[in-house]
Design a protein around this motif. Structure first.
Motif, PDB file in Angstrom:
ATOM      1  N   THR A 190       0.689  -1.057   0.050  1.00 32.25           N
ATOM      2  CA  THR A 190      -0.168  -0.091   0.190  1.00 32.25           C
ATOM      3  C   THR A 190       0.744   1.570  -0.152  1.00 32.25           C
ATOM      4  O   THR A 190       1.634   1.287   1.122  1.00 32.25           O
ATOM      5  CB  THR A 190      -1.235   0.331   1.394  1.00 32.25           C
ATOM      6  N   PHE A 191       0.452   1.654  -1.021  1.00 34.23           N
ATOM      7  CA  PHE A 191       1.393   3.633  -0.434  1.00 34.23           C
ATOM      8  C   PHE A 191       0.127   4.153  -0.330  1.00 34.23           C
ATOM      9  O   PHE A 191      -0.901   4.116  -0.178  1.00 34.23           O
ATOM     10  CB  PHE A 191       1.048   4.244  -2.687  1.00 34.23           C
ATOM     11  N   ILE A 192       1.228   5.622   0.214  1.00 33.16           N
ATOM     12  CA  ILE A 192       0.509   6.348   1.627  1.00 33.16           C
ATOM     13  C   ILE A 192       1.311   7.809   1.280  1.00 33.16           C
ATOM     14  O   ILE A 192       2.663   8.093   0.856  1.00 33.16           O
ATOM     15  CB  ILE A 192       0.794   6.483   2.613  1.00 33.16           C
ATOM     16  N   GLU A 193      -0.073   8.440   0.924  1.00 33.84           N
ATOM     17  CA  GLU A 193       0.722   9.724   0.377  1.00 33.84           C
ATOM     18  C   GLU A 193       0.838  10.212   2.302  1.00 33.84           C
ATOM     19  O   GLU A 193      -0.138  10.447   2.491  1.00 33.84           O
ATOM     20  CB  GLU A 193      -0.155  10.683  -0.090  1.00 33.84           C
ATOM     21  N   VAL A 194       2.289  11.733   1.946  1.00 30.26           N
ATOM     22  CA  VAL A 194       2.545  11.597   3.010  1.00 30.26           C
ATOM     23  C   VAL A 194       2.204  12.835   3.335  1.00 30.26           C
ATOM     24  O   VAL A 194       1.289  13.690   2.904  1.00 30.26           O
ATOM     25  CB  VAL A 194       3.860  12.609   2.873  1.00 30.26           C
ATOM     26  N   MET A 195       1.678  13.672   4.960  1.00 27.84           N
ATOM     27  CA  MET A 195       0.369  13.359   5.025  1.00 27.84           C
ATOM     28  C   MET A 195       1.343  15.213   6.477  1.00 27.84           C
ATOM     29  O   MET A 195       2.566  14.718   6.834  1.00 27.84           O
ATOM     30  CB  MET A 195      -0.596  13.671   6.779  1.00 27.84           C
ATOM     31  N   PRO A 196       0.369  15.921   6.170  1.00 27.12           N
ATOM     32  CA  PRO A 196       1.277  17.588   6.952  1.00 27.12           C
ATOM     33  C   PRO A 196       1.196  17.085   8.690  1.00 27.12           C
ATOM     34  O   PRO A 196       0.332  17.901   9.223  1.00 27.12           O
ATOM     35  CB  PRO A 196       0.545  18.534   6.508  1.00 27.12           C
ATOM     36  N   MET A 197       2.038  16.414   9.176  1.00 28.61           N
ATOM     37  CA  MET A 197       1.397  16.422  10.384  1.00 28.61           C
ATOM     38  C   MET A 197       3.077  16.623  11.394  1.00 28.61           C
ATOM     39  O   MET A 197       4.283  16.157  10.080  1.00 28.61           O
ATOM     40  CB  MET A 197       1.675  14.602  11.217  1.00 28.61           C
ATOM     41  N   GLU A 199       6.318  19.165  12.815  1.00 30.85           N
ATOM     42  CA  GLU A 199       7.040  20.436  12.882  1.00 30.85           C
ATOM     43  C   GLU A 199       8.328  20.223  11.425  1.00 30.85           C
ATOM     44  O   GLU A 199       8.718  19.539  11.767  1.00 30.85           O
ATOM     45  CB  GLU A 199       7.674  21.441  14.124  1.00 30.85           C
ATOM     46  N   MET A 200       7.472  21.214  10.910  1.00 25.57           N
ATOM     47  CA  MET A 200       8.334  20.700   9.251  1.00 25.57           C
ATOM     48  C   MET A 200       8.487  22.232   8.292  1.00 25.57           C
ATOM     49  O   MET A 200       6.842  22.731   8.773  1.00 25.57           O
ATOM     50  CB  MET A 200       8.195  19.486   8.695  1.00 25.57           C
ATOM     51  N   GLU A 201       9.026  22.111   7.874  1.00 24.77           N
ATOM     52  CA  GLU A 201       8.688  23.150   7.354  1.00 24.77           C
ATOM     53  C   GLU A 201       8.662  23.199   6.078  1.00 24.77           C
ATOM     54  O   GLU A 201       8.446  22.181   5.095  1.00 24.77           O
ATOM     55  CB  GLU A 201      10.758  23.417   5.817  1.00 24.77           C
ATOM     56  N   GLU A 202       7.407  24.154   5.546  1.00 25.08           N
ATOM     57  CA  GLU A 202       6.392  24.286   4.625  1.00 25.08           C
ATOM     58  C   GLU A 202       6.727  23.537   3.472  1.00 25.08           C
ATOM     59  O   GLU A 202       6.552  22.283   2.555  1.00 25.08           O
ATOM     60  CB  GLU A 202       5.530  24.939   4.599  1.00 25.08           C
ATOM     61  N   ALA A 203       8.384  24.119   3.162  1.00 26.28           N
ATOM     62  CA  ALA A 203       8.728  23.623   1.595  1.00 26.28           C
ATOM     63  C   ALA A 203       9.159  22.482   1.523  1.00 26.28           C
ATOM     64  O   ALA A 203       9.229  21.315   0.764  1.00 26.28           O
ATOM     65  CB  ALA A 203       9.742  25.289   1.078  1.00 26.28           C
ATOM     66  N   ASP A 204       9.657  21.750   2.851  1.00 25.26           N
ATOM     67  CA  ASP A 204      10.309  20.451   3.207  1.00 25.26           C
ATOM     68  C   ASP A 204       9.491  20.044   2.590  1.00 25.26           C
ATOM     69  O   ASP A 204       8.804  18.731   2.102  1.00 25.26           O
ATOM     70  CB  ASP A 204      10.727  20.248   3.918  1.00 25.26           C
ATOM     71  N   ARG A 205       7.865  19.961   3.358  1.00 23.38           N
ATOM     72  CA  ARG A 205       6.923  18.475   3.157  1.00 23.38           C
ATOM     73  C   ARG A 205       6.272  19.191   1.888  1.00 23.38           C
ATOM     74  O   ARG A 205       6.063  17.889   1.447  1.00 23.38           O
ATOM     75  CB  ARG A 205       5.770  18.970   3.824  1.00 23.38           C
ATOM     76  N   LEU A 206       6.239  20.054   0.767  1.00 22.01           N
ATOM     77  CA  LEU A 206       5.155  19.818  -0.330  1.00 22.01           C
ATOM     78  C   LEU A 206       6.247  19.467  -1.125  1.00 22.01           C
ATOM     79  O   LEU A 206       6.066  18.869  -2.214  1.00 22.01           O
ATOM     80  CB  LEU A 206       5.203  21.857  -0.336  1.00 22.01           C
ATOM     81  N   GLY A 207       7.718  19.720  -0.399  1.00 18.79           N
ATOM     82  CA  GLY A 207       8.417  18.988  -1.189  1.00 18.79           C
ATOM     83  C   GLY A 207       8.467  17.765  -1.783  1.00 18.79           C
ATOM     84  O   GLY A 207       9.268  16.858  -2.354  1.00 18.79           O
ATOM     85  N   GLN A 208       8.593  17.140  -0.746  1.00 17.24           N
ATOM     86  CA  GLN A 208       8.671  15.327  -0.345  1.00 17.24           C
ATOM     87  C   GLN A 208       7.045  14.531  -1.012  1.00 17.24           C
ATOM     88  O   GLN A 208       6.883  13.560  -1.423  1.00 17.24           O
ATOM     89  CB  GLN A 208       8.090  14.939   0.915  1.00 17.24           C
ATOM     90  N   TYR A 209       5.682  15.548  -1.355  1.00 13.63           N
ATOM     91  CA  TYR A 209       4.175  15.735  -1.870  1.00 13.63           C
ATOM     92  C   TYR A 209       4.742  14.631  -3.544  1.00 13.63           C
ATOM     93  O   TYR A 209       4.887  15.757  -4.134  1.00 13.63           O
ATOM     94  CB  TYR A 209       3.096  16.526  -1.463  1.00 13.63           C
ATOM     95  N   TRP A 210       4.211  13.736  -3.173  1.00 13.02           N
ATOM     96  CA  TRP A 210       3.794  13.102  -4.893  1.00 13.02           C
ATOM     97  C   TRP A 210       2.646  12.872  -4.705  1.00 13.02           C
ATOM     98  O   TRP A 210       2.139  11.441  -3.348  1.00 13.02           O
ATOM     99  CB  TRP A 210       5.271  11.852  -4.448  1.00 13.02           C
ATOM    100  N   PRO A 211       1.902  12.688  -5.183  1.00 16.20           N
ATOM    101  CA  PRO A 211       0.316  12.380  -5.067  1.00 16.20           C
ATOM    102  C   PRO A 211       0.256  11.439  -6.243  1.00 16.20           C
ATOM    103  O   PRO A 211       1.258  10.723  -7.175  1.00 16.20           O
ATOM    104  CB  PRO A 211      -0.178  13.639  -6.687  1.00 16.20           C
ATOM    105  N   LEU A 212      -0.910  10.775  -5.199  1.00 14.15           N
ATOM    106  CA  LEU A 212      -1.197   8.497  -5.875  1.00 14.15           C
ATOM    107  C   LEU A 212      -1.321   9.033  -6.666  1.00 14.15           C
ATOM    108  O   LEU A 212      -1.135   7.633  -7.569  1.00 14.15           O
ATOM    109  CB  LEU A 212      -1.336   7.994  -4.254  1.00 14.15           C
ATOM    110  N   THR A 213      -1.812   9.564  -7.639  1.00 13.22           N
ATOM    111  CA  THR A 213      -2.233   9.626  -8.862  1.00 13.22           C
ATOM    112  C   THR A 213      -1.689  10.100 -10.097  1.00 13.22           C
ATOM    113  O   THR A 213      -1.916   8.854 -10.724  1.00 13.22           O
ATOM    114  CB  THR A 213      -3.480  11.286  -9.242  1.00 13.22           C
TER     115      THR A 213
END
Length: 334
Positions: A190-197, A199-213
């Motif tokens: 099962t693949f999971i999208e990274v969730m905004p949980m 304390e993390m820099e917003e740019a880092d979290r957005l940079g990690q986000y790989w949409p499962l679409t």
């Protein structure tokens, strides 16, 4: 004691409880927790006896599936005492499934004991099959130890499902390697999208986000994907790869909100009941446990479920993070 099922304001029956037994972990995965975490003092955590009382109350109220999480649940001292206590509900038929999510580091030690108390499957978090990448993303983890644990679980007769967080620029190039390995080993994936949980820099979290679409589209370029209607009580939606027969799951809290069928709640290791992973609303069950009887605990649970929201507010769609939770995933229990 009253045993009418738990029904939330949107007529969803709550039959699935995820309970964290510790906030501690022997890894420090970059998307889950800080490297130098300040863990909770022992007095704040529910004792194993309190966890038994609380989970048993949920089971009397209709919970049929119990998933044990952490942190890493198998680092909790004497944790098998709790699993054995929950095993009695499997024997009585009150509970249909007892399972856990683990990083796999302690599975070689515990797999046989878990199978003996009635655990039939485990979810193992594994984001890469590259030892150097594994060390980088977990900070403290060693891939051979986890692979040994997975082999031990399989040898003990446990079904293993691999949970992989899709991380842009990290494991994109391992998509087919992971699929092929799981197919060869007989593991669902099962693949999971990274969730905004956390304390993390917003740019880092957005940079990690790989949409499962996008991930799914890449799979569809190599395999024929057959949509499955089956559900396992969680948020995943499944496909079968026609060429291999493998089952692949997708958990998409960002690109596709799955809240309409939510039948689950989460209890933290400190006894906070979260009605939604993506909302801050919570109820303090620890104080009730420590001051009152089981009937009062059941009443507190019912009162909390009456406030369960329709859904979460996670959103990456406007190049910024909306609905971000300040607590770390390790605190809530996944």
């Amino acid at each position: 004691m009253e045993t009418a099922p738990l029904i939330d304001p949107f007529a969803r029956e709550i039959s699935y409880l995820r309970v964290s037994v510790t906030d501690r972990c022997d890894f420090r995965c970059t998307y889950c927790m800080a490297e130098h975490m300040q863990f909770l003092p022992k007095r704040d955590l529910l004792t194993l006896e309190e966890l038994d009382r609380l989970c048993s109350t949920f089971i009397r109220l209709g919970v049929r599936k119990l998933r044990v999480t952490g942190g890493e649940p198998l680092v909790r001292r004497d944790i098998m005492t709790f699993f054995r206590a929950m095993g009695r509900h499997l024997e009585s038929g009150a509970l249909s499934e007892l399972t856990l999510t683990t990083n796999g580091s302690q599975l070689a030690r515990f797999a046989g004991d878990l199978a003996a108390v009635g655990v039939r499957r485990v979810n193992v978090s594994l984001d890469t099959l590259d030892a150097d990448r594994f060390a980088a993303v977990t900070r403290w983890g060693r891939l051979p130890q986890v692979l040994e644990g997975i082999r031990a679980a399989k040898a003990a007769g446990l079904r293993v499902k691999i949970n992989t967080v899709a991380l842009k620029g990290f494991n994109e190039d391992e998509l087919f390697r992971l699929v092929d390995w799981c197919g060869a080993e007989g593991h669902d994936l099962t693949f999971i999208e990274v969730m905004p949980m956390g304390e993390m820099e917003e740019a880092d979290r957005l940079g990690q986000y790989w949409p499962l679409t996008d991930l799914r589209a890449r799979l569809a370029g190599r395999y024929r994907l057959i949509d499955l209607t089956e559900r396992t009580g969680g948020p995943a939606r499944y496909v079968r790869l026609q060429e291999t027969g493998q089952k692949i799951g997708f958990i998409t809290p960002l690109s596709h909100n799955f809240c309409e069928s939510c039948n689950r709640v989460r209890v933290t290791c400190t006894g906070e009941l979260y009605m939604c992973l993506g909302q801050e609303d919570r109820a303090d069950l620890r104080s009730v446990l420590r001051a009152s009887d089981d009937a009062a605990v059941a009443a507190a649970i019912r009162a909390a479920i009456s406030h369960k929201p329709k859904g979460h507010d996670f959103d990456y769609s406007r190049a910024r993070i909306s609905g971000q939770m300040s607590r770390h995933m390790s605190h809530t229990g996944g």
